[in-house]
Design an enzyme around this catalytic site. Structure first.
Site, PDB file in Angstrom:
ATOM      1  N   GLY A 253       0.840  -1.192   0.000  1.00  0.00           N
ATOM      2  CA  GLY A 253       0.000   0.000   0.000  1.00  0.00           C
ATOM      3  C   GLY A 253       0.870   1.234   0.000  1.00  0.00           C
ATOM      4  N   CYS A 254       0.416   2.252   0.675  1.00  0.00           N
ATOM      5  CA  CYS A 254       1.131   3.529   0.733  1.00  0.00           C
ATOM      6  C   CYS A 254       2.531   3.337   1.305  1.00  0.00           C
ATOM      7  CB  CYS A 254       0.333   4.501   1.593  1.00  0.00           C
ATOM      8  SG  CYS A 254       1.206   6.036   1.928  1.00  0.00           S
TER       9      CYS A 254
END
Length: 179
Positions: free
Chosen positions: A11-12
């Site tokens: 993800g981020c």
């Protein structure tokens, strides 16, 4: 001292990088892009989801102080490995869960680790984490490096990163660098 590299996408990259940089044995964790077809991609290109790259973190670590297995444990605690091409509200293949192995030993350890997580039913759904050979890593732009620590009051940081980071610090306090 045995200096090695590990590359993870979960993800981020701001979330993953912040945590890894606090671990004893981690020399450096840097945000960047890997797994795609474009050379030297930009953040704007990555955000389209059309480059094939994932937001990733490359971890340089001393394997005499922290093992690859320990890094995997922490990686899987930082994101939901059962979400395909997303993490929460971040949607697209650039936010996929992936391990980019640097050698056959890392591949073997990662596959065995995932199998154990599945056997133990750690996640409520099947694990979708890719285990892929590492090819290239492109550093993200300077303003992405250490983003969470430099921008703790930014809305995304307070709403998304801070709760994950605080859980990480509590769970892995014995492995944190002394400050």
């Amino acid at each position: 001292m045995s200096i090695l590299k590990a590359t993870f996408a979960g993800g981020c990259f701001w979330c993953i990088e912040a945590s890894f940089n606090h671990l004893n044995g981690v020399i450096e964790a840097r945000s960047g892009y890997t797994g795609g077809d474009i050379i030297e991609p930009t953040y704007e290109q990555i955000c389209t989801g059309k480059t094939g790259h994932a937001e990733a973190v490359q971890v340089t670590y001393d394997s005499t102080k922290i093992s690859y297995t320990e890094l995997l444990l922490i990686f899987f605690s930082l994101h939901d490995a059962s979400q395909l091409n997303r993490q929460g509200a971040d949607i697209g293949s650039q936010y996929r869960s992936a391990i980019f192995f640097h050698d056959l030993e890392q591949q073997k350890i990662a596959n065995a680790f995932i199998l154990q997580l599945q056997t133990d039913k750690v996640f409520d759904a099947p694990i979708v984490t890719e285990v892929t050979a590492f090819l290239d890593f492109y550093l993200a732009e300077d303003h992405h490096q250490g983003y969470f620590l430099r921008n703790p009051e930014q809305l995304y940081c307070t709403a998304v990163i801070a709760p994950k980071f605080n859980r990480f610090k509590e769970r892995f306090k014995a492995q944190l660098k002394l400050t």
